[in-house]
Design a protein around this motif. Structure first.
Motif, PDB file in Angstrom:
ATOM      1  N   LEU A 137       0.838  -1.197   0.000  1.00 29.69           N
ATOM      2  CA  LEU A 137       0.000   0.000   0.000  1.00 29.69           C
ATOM      3  C   LEU A 137       0.875   1.251   0.000  1.00 29.69           C
ATOM      4  CD1 LEU A 137      -3.282   0.840   0.999  1.00 29.69           C
ATOM      5  CD2 LEU A 137      -1.697   2.000   2.517  1.00 29.69           C
ATOM      6  N   THR A 138       1.894   1.269   0.838  1.00 22.78           N
ATOM      7  CA  THR A 138       2.813   2.415   0.875  1.00 22.78           C
ATOM      8  C   THR A 138       3.450   2.625  -0.493  1.00 22.78           C
ATOM      9  OG1 THR A 138       3.275   2.113   3.231  1.00 22.78           O
ATOM     10  CG2 THR A 138       4.932   3.312   1.943  1.00 22.78           C
ATOM     11  N   GLU A 139       3.904   1.555  -1.122  1.00 19.06           N
ATOM     12  CA  GLU A 139       4.543   1.662  -2.434  1.00 19.06           C
ATOM     13  C   GLU A 139       3.557   2.147  -3.495  1.00 19.06           C
ATOM     14  OE1 GLU A 139       6.326  -2.143  -3.186  1.00 19.06           O
ATOM     15  OE2 GLU A 139       7.909  -1.826  -1.704  1.00 19.06           O
ATOM     16  N   CYS A 140       2.296   1.727  -3.412  1.00 16.10           N
ATOM     17  CA  CYS A 140       1.285   2.193  -4.367  1.00 16.10           C
ATOM     18  C   CYS A 140       1.056   3.695  -4.227  1.00 16.10           C
ATOM     19  CB  CYS A 140      -0.028   1.435  -4.172  1.00 16.10           C
ATOM     20  SG  CYS A 140       0.001  -0.268  -4.760  1.00 16.10           S
ATOM     21  N   ILE A 141       1.003   4.163  -2.998  1.00 17.69           N
ATOM     22  CA  ILE A 141       0.834   5.600  -2.768  1.00 17.69           C
ATOM     23  C   ILE A 141       2.030   6.347  -3.345  1.00 17.69           C
ATOM     24  CG2 ILE A 141       0.721   7.384  -0.992  1.00 17.69           C
ATOM     25  CD1 ILE A 141      -0.932   5.338   0.690  1.00 17.69           C
ATOM     26  N   GLU A 142       3.239   5.839  -3.091  1.00 20.97           N
ATOM     27  CA  GLU A 142       4.451   6.475  -3.608  1.00 20.97           C
ATOM     28  C   GLU A 142       4.504   6.442  -5.136  1.00 20.97           C
ATOM     29  OE1 GLU A 142       7.489   4.285  -1.542  1.00 20.97           O
ATOM     30  OE2 GLU A 142       7.232   5.448   0.303  1.00 20.97           O
ATOM     31  N   ALA A 143       3.844   5.448  -5.757  1.00 29.93           N
ATOM     32  CA  ALA A 143       3.832   5.322  -7.220  1.00 29.93           C
ATOM     33  C   ALA A 143       2.747   6.183  -7.862  1.00 29.93           C
ATOM     34  CB  ALA A 143       3.649   3.854  -7.622  1.00 29.93           C
ATOM     35  N   GLY A 144       2.056   6.993  -7.069  1.00 34.40           N
ATOM     36  CA  GLY A 144       1.089   7.924  -7.631  1.00 34.40           C
ATOM     37  C   GLY A 144      -0.319   7.383  -7.789  1.00 34.40           C
ATOM     38  N   CYS A 145      -0.641   6.270  -7.140  1.00 32.41           N
ATOM     39  CA  CYS A 145      -1.989   5.724  -7.238  1.00 32.41           C
ATOM     40  C   CYS A 145      -2.967   6.608  -6.469  1.00 32.41           C
ATOM     41  CB  CYS A 145      -2.030   4.308  -6.679  1.00 32.41           C
ATOM     42  SG  CYS A 145      -0.983   3.174  -7.603  1.00 32.41           S
TER      43      CYS A 145
END
Length: 188
Positions: A87-95
């Motif tokens: 989830l953290t990585e998705c937020i960082e990827a601009g989702c």
């Protein structure tokens, strides 16, 4: 054995979600250390065919994705223990919106932390959940009762063979606990 991520991918690839496009699939195991292990060659053959026929790009890390050119939605269908990090990585990827398969996290505390993180970032998180007593199933059953001779079948996709040999993989995949995992599916 195919996971929920595969089923969601197939739904999008077959056009069952007409407003969605499947642009990227991130699969660190089968595209990395698991490429030669059980299921790896089959996954990679499927990935090559999907990339060729649909243009979907495959990768091993969300951090490798280009910046989104339009609103990006992520579907997290990973191992429960990995989901908070994903989830953290998705937020960082601009989702901007994340569809999270249940149970979401190994603990309620981690799930609450994920909720707080998403809210702080202004990200909408939707939880995937299917239950045999949910409204659309109940409506289907009620409608079927009004049609003489009708028959409704609900198919469960438990891909585990009913053998002692398959139990190890089943318990490994559900490391949070089989009872907890099954209860998530059955309790209201």
């Amino acid at each position: 054995n195919r996971g929920m991520g595969w089923y969601h991918a197939v739904q999008m690839l077959e056009g069952r979600c007409p407003s969605a496009s499947l642009d990227y699939i991130i699969e660190p195991w089968f595209l990395g250390p698991g490429a030669e292990g059980p299921g790896g060659p089959e996954f990679n053959a499927w990935a090559a065919e999907v990339a060729r026929s649909s243009g979907t790009a495959f990768g091993t890390a969300l951090s490798d994705l280009p910046a989104p050119a339009q609103p990006r939605v992520a579907l997290i269908s990973g191992r429960t223990a990995d989901n908070p990090k994903l989830l953290t990585e998705c937020i960082e990827a601009g989702c901007k919106c994340i569809y999270l398969e249940k149970p979401g996290a190994p603990t309620v505390t981690e799930l609450q932390g994920m909720k707080d993180e998403a809210e702080a970032a202004g990200i909408e998180v939707l939880m995937g959940y299917n239950k045999n007593v949910c409204k659309y199933v109940r409506n289907t059953r009620e409608f079927a009762q009004t049609v003489e001779g009708s028959h409704v079948t609900f198919v469960s996709n438990n891909a585990y063979e009913n053998t002692p040999e398959s139990l190890g993989e089943c318990f490994e995949r559900n490391a949070e606990g089989m009872l907890k995992n099954m209860a998530i599916h059955e309790l209201a």
